[in-house]
Design a protein around this motif. Structure first.
Motif, PDB file in Angstrom:
ATOM      1  N   GLN A  99      12.685  -3.095   4.990  1.00 43.88           N
ATOM      2  CA  GLN A  99      12.367  -4.568   4.651  1.00 43.88           C
ATOM      3  C   GLN A  99      11.599  -4.287   3.617  1.00 43.88           C
ATOM      4  OE1 GLN A  99      11.173  -7.246   7.828  1.00 43.88           O
ATOM      5  NE2 GLN A  99      12.482  -5.831   9.067  1.00 43.88           N
ATOM      6  N   GLU A 100      11.885  -5.180   2.518  1.00 45.63           N
ATOM      7  CA  GLU A 100      11.159  -4.963   1.050  1.00 45.63           C
ATOM      8  C   GLU A 100       9.608  -4.955   1.048  1.00 45.63           C
ATOM      9  OE1 GLU A 100      12.878  -7.264  -2.004  1.00 45.63           O
ATOM     10  OE2 GLU A 100      14.638  -6.528  -1.855  1.00 45.63           O
ATOM     11  N   ASP A 101       9.175  -5.656   1.994  1.00 43.60           N
ATOM     12  CA  ASP A 101       7.662  -5.984   2.393  1.00 43.60           C
ATOM     13  C   ASP A 101       6.920  -5.063   2.947  1.00 43.60           C
ATOM     14  OD1 ASP A 101       8.626  -7.385   4.433  1.00 43.60           O
ATOM     15  OD2 ASP A 101       7.320  -9.057   4.411  1.00 43.60           O
ATOM     16  N   VAL A 102       7.637  -4.058   3.644  1.00 40.95           N
ATOM     17  CA  VAL A 102       7.005  -3.366   4.667  1.00 40.95           C
ATOM     18  C   VAL A 102       6.865  -1.943   4.021  1.00 40.95           C
ATOM     19  CG1 VAL A 102       7.416  -2.233   6.658  1.00 40.95           C
ATOM     20  CG2 VAL A 102       8.158  -4.313   6.568  1.00 40.95           C
ATOM     21  N   THR A 150       5.342  -6.202  18.443  1.00 40.51           N
ATOM     22  CA  THR A 150       5.403  -5.674  17.162  1.00 40.51           C
ATOM     23  C   THR A 150       4.476  -6.429  16.609  1.00 40.51           C
ATOM     24  OG1 THR A 150       7.711  -5.211  17.684  1.00 40.51           O
ATOM     25  CG2 THR A 150       7.064  -5.371  15.346  1.00 40.51           C
ATOM     26  N   GLN A 151       3.570  -5.591  15.386  1.00 36.16           N
ATOM     27  CA  GLN A 151       2.724  -6.348  14.673  1.00 36.16           C
ATOM     28  C   GLN A 151       2.424  -5.777  13.500  1.00 36.16           C
ATOM     29  OE1 GLN A 151      -1.204  -5.723  17.109  1.00 36.16           O
ATOM     30  NE2 GLN A 151       0.496  -5.255  18.319  1.00 36.16           N
ATOM     31  N   GLU A 152       1.747  -6.427  12.643  1.00 34.40           N
ATOM     32  CA  GLU A 152       0.961  -5.718  11.556  1.00 34.40           C
ATOM     33  C   GLU A 152      -0.263  -5.229  11.572  1.00 34.40           C
ATOM     34  OE1 GLU A 152      -0.093  -6.900   6.815  1.00 34.40           O
ATOM     35  OE2 GLU A 152       0.692  -8.289   8.213  1.00 34.40           O
ATOM     36  N   LEU A 153      -0.521  -4.045  11.186  1.00 34.51           N
ATOM     37  CA  LEU A 153      -1.837  -3.439  11.350  1.00 34.51           C
ATOM     38  C   LEU A 153      -2.325  -2.539  10.055  1.00 34.51           C
ATOM     39  CD1 LEU A 153      -1.304  -2.058  15.146  1.00 34.51           C
ATOM     40  CD2 LEU A 153      -3.162  -3.559  14.521  1.00 34.51           C
ATOM     41  N   SER A 154      -3.687  -2.383  10.034  1.00 36.77           N
ATOM     42  CA  SER A 154      -4.342  -1.713   8.843  1.00 36.77           C
ATOM     43  C   SER A 154      -3.181  -0.323   8.679  1.00 36.77           C
ATOM     44  CB  SER A 154      -5.771  -1.425   8.999  1.00 36.77           C
ATOM     45  OG  SER A 154      -6.306  -2.732   9.107  1.00 36.77           O
ATOM     46  N   ALA A 155      -3.127   0.329   9.810  1.00 37.58           N
ATOM     47  CA  ALA A 155      -2.613   1.632   9.614  1.00 37.58           C
ATOM     48  C   ALA A 155      -1.981   2.166  10.835  1.00 37.58           C
ATOM     49  CB  ALA A 155      -3.936   2.515   9.054  1.00 37.58           C
ATOM     50  N   LEU A 161       5.546   8.538  11.804  1.00 38.50           N
ATOM     51  CA  LEU A 161       5.547   7.462  10.812  1.00 38.50           C
ATOM     52  C   LEU A 161       6.788   7.503  10.074  1.00 38.50           C
ATOM     53  CD1 LEU A 161       2.473   6.705   8.363  1.00 38.50           C
ATOM     54  CD2 LEU A 161       4.850   7.284   7.532  1.00 38.50           C
ATOM     55  N   VAL A 162       7.456   6.186   9.749  1.00 35.30           N
ATOM     56  CA  VAL A 162       8.671   6.162   9.035  1.00 35.30           C
ATOM     57  C   VAL A 162       8.428   5.322   7.869  1.00 35.30           C
ATOM     58  CG1 VAL A 162      10.998   5.058   9.013  1.00 35.30           C
ATOM     59  CG2 VAL A 162      10.304   6.461  10.739  1.00 35.30           C
ATOM     60  N   VAL A 163       8.869   5.668   6.543  1.00 36.71           N
ATOM     61  CA  VAL A 163       8.447   4.780   5.460  1.00 36.71           C
ATOM     62  C   VAL A 163       9.799   5.470   4.341  1.00 36.71           C
ATOM     63  CG1 VAL A 163       7.019   6.965   4.214  1.00 36.71           C
ATOM     64  CG2 VAL A 163       6.733   4.392   3.463  1.00 36.71           C
ATOM     65  N   ARG A 164       9.990   4.589   3.254  1.00 36.17           N
ATOM     66  CA  ARG A 164      10.841   4.571   2.314  1.00 36.17           C
ATOM     67  C   ARG A 164      10.189   5.789   1.763  1.00 36.17           C
ATOM     68  NH1 ARG A 164      11.332  -0.897  -0.111  1.00 36.17           N
ATOM     69  NH2 ARG A 164       9.553  -1.258   1.276  1.00 36.17           N
ATOM     70  N   LYS A 165      11.085   6.746   1.021  1.00 40.89           N
ATOM     71  CA  LYS A 165      10.802   8.064   0.476  1.00 40.89           C
ATOM     72  C   LYS A 165      10.426   7.498  -1.099  1.00 40.89           C
ATOM     73  CE  LYS A 165      12.570  12.105  -1.402  1.00 40.89           C
ATOM     74  NZ  LYS A 165      13.837  13.171  -1.637  1.00 40.89           N
ATOM     75  N   LYS A 166      11.020   6.435  -1.476  1.00 35.66           N
ATOM     76  CA  LYS A 166      10.502   5.869  -2.844  1.00 35.66           C
ATOM     77  C   LYS A 166       9.218   5.407  -2.823  1.00 35.66           C
ATOM     78  CE  LYS A 166      11.334   1.980  -5.830  1.00 35.66           C
ATOM     79  NZ  LYS A 166      12.331   0.728  -6.229  1.00 35.66           N
ATOM     80  N   LEU A 167       8.424   4.680  -1.663  1.00 34.63           N
ATOM     81  CA  LEU A 167       7.308   4.200  -1.470  1.00 34.63           C
ATOM     82  C   LEU A 167       6.459   5.453  -1.349  1.00 34.63           C
ATOM     83  CD1 LEU A 167       7.517   1.045   0.825  1.00 34.63           C
ATOM     84  CD2 LEU A 167       7.041   1.102  -1.788  1.00 34.63           C
ATOM     85  N   LYS A 193      -1.082  -0.941   1.818  1.00 33.88           N
ATOM     86  CA  LYS A 193      -1.772  -2.437   2.070  1.00 33.88           C
ATOM     87  C   LYS A 193      -2.313  -2.988   0.781  1.00 33.88           C
ATOM     88  CE  LYS A 193      -4.771  -4.729   5.480  1.00 33.88           C
ATOM     89  NZ  LYS A 193      -3.489  -5.493   5.822  1.00 33.88           N
ATOM     90  N   ALA A 194      -2.996  -2.142  -0.038  1.00 37.23           N
ATOM     91  CA  ALA A 194      -3.718  -2.425  -1.286  1.00 37.23           C
ATOM     92  C   ALA A 194      -2.321  -2.835  -2.354  1.00 37.23           C
ATOM     93  CB  ALA A 194      -4.452  -1.558  -1.861  1.00 37.23           C
ATOM     94  N   ALA A 195      -1.405  -2.396  -2.086  1.00 38.86           N
ATOM     95  CA  ALA A 195      -0.437  -2.480  -3.306  1.00 38.86           C
ATOM     96  C   ALA A 195       0.522  -3.736  -2.641  1.00 38.86           C
ATOM     97  CB  ALA A 195       0.732  -1.103  -3.178  1.00 38.86           C
ATOM     98  N   GLY A 196       0.259  -4.407  -1.441  1.00 43.78           N
ATOM     99  CA  GLY A 196       1.008  -5.303  -0.965  1.00 43.78           C
ATOM    100  C   GLY A 196       1.958  -5.146  -0.036  1.00 43.78           C
ATOM    101  N   TYR A 197       1.959  -3.964   0.690  1.00 49.21           N
ATOM    102  CA  TYR A 197       3.000  -3.929   1.761  1.00 49.21           C
ATOM    103  C   TYR A 197       2.532  -4.176   3.134  1.00 49.21           C
ATOM    104  CZ  TYR A 197       5.727  -1.896  -2.228  1.00 49.21           C
ATOM    105  OH  TYR A 197       6.459  -1.782  -3.041  1.00 49.21           O
ATOM    106  N   ARG A 198       3.259  -4.277   4.116  1.00 54.39           N
ATOM    107  CA  ARG A 198       2.586  -4.727   5.232  1.00 54.39           C
ATOM    108  C   ARG A 198       2.943  -3.169   6.143  1.00 54.39           C
ATOM    109  NH1 ARG A 198       5.120  -8.774   8.520  1.00 54.39           N
ATOM    110  NH2 ARG A 198       7.236  -8.237   7.413  1.00 54.39           N
TER     111      ARG A 198
END
Length: 219
Positions: A99-102, A150-155, A161-167, A193-198
């Motif tokens: 998801q684009e904002d995650v 399921t929730q948004e957290l600081s870290a 940990l799963v994340v898009r390689k691009k990010l 988080k500072a870059a606007g992602y959840r």
């Protein structure tokens, strides 16, 4: 061997999500049984590769190295002392990561005694940041039911940990200069988080984590 083998075996036998590759970073192993096992893995599984690096232990550098040699658009950082429980763990985490904002997505990890090892990270605990619901029972609902939702957290922890390689690359990976062993994952998540992602934690991606089994605690 008794740590790594169950980890790899559980990924291969239980993970429903396809396709995936496994990159194992061998940081100075000297046990002949381990070396034989690694050699055999690459012979019998085309999707498994080994990176050998005998430099002084630097968790951030080793993960960054593996990511740089990966082929996928999605990265799953995993410690070698994990053991998959839920077959849909990776599919569940990827469904949020795309998801684009995650930003980063974390899993629900248990100690071998079925108490909670990781259910997300909150800043301020222990003076820096710490795991919430630590040592609560596996079935505990936690604070206001948050151990089950399921929730948004600081870290979230980079143990899984799963994340898009691009990010990952945009954030310049884990900080291998100033945070070689601990808190590199917290720093990474806070940058996202500072870059606007959840940053998202999912209770539906379940694994055992035999915490610090290889290296002990970094007090």
């Amino acid at each position: 061997l008794n740590i790594l083998k169950p980890c790899v075996k559980s990924i291969l036998e239980k993970t429903e999500y396809k396709p995936y590759e496994i990159i194992i970073v061998d940081n100075g192993s000297d046990d002949e049984n381990v070396l034989d096992y690694l050699t055999n893995l690459t012979r019998t599984h085309k999707n498994i590769s080994i990176i050998k690096d005998d430099s002084p232990f630097n968790y951030s550098y080793l993960n960054n190295l593996a990511v740089s040699q990966s082929n996928g658009d999605i990265i799953a950082l995993m410690n070698n002392d994990l053991e998959v429980i839920s077959p849909d763990w990776l599919g569940n985490m990827v469904s949020y990561a795309v998801q684009e904002d995650v930003g980063a997505v974390g899993a629900k990890l248990y100690f071998p005694d079925d108490s909670i090892q990781h259910a997300g990270v909150v800043t301020g605990i222990g003076g820096v940041a710490g795991h919430i619901h630590l040592h609560e029972s596996r079935t505990s609902s936690g604070y206001f039911g948050r151990a089950l939702v399921t929730q948004e957290l600081s870290a979230v922890t980079a143990a899984c940990l799963v994340v898009r390689k691009k990010l990952f690359q945009e954030m310049e990976g884990l900080n291998e200069d100033n945070l070689k062993v601990a808190f590199n994952d917290i720093d990474f998540c806070l940058k996202l988080k500072a870059a606007g992602y959840r940053n998202i934690w999912s209770p539906h991606a379940e694994l055992y984590h035999h915490e610090s089994a290889s290296r002990g605690y970094e007090d």
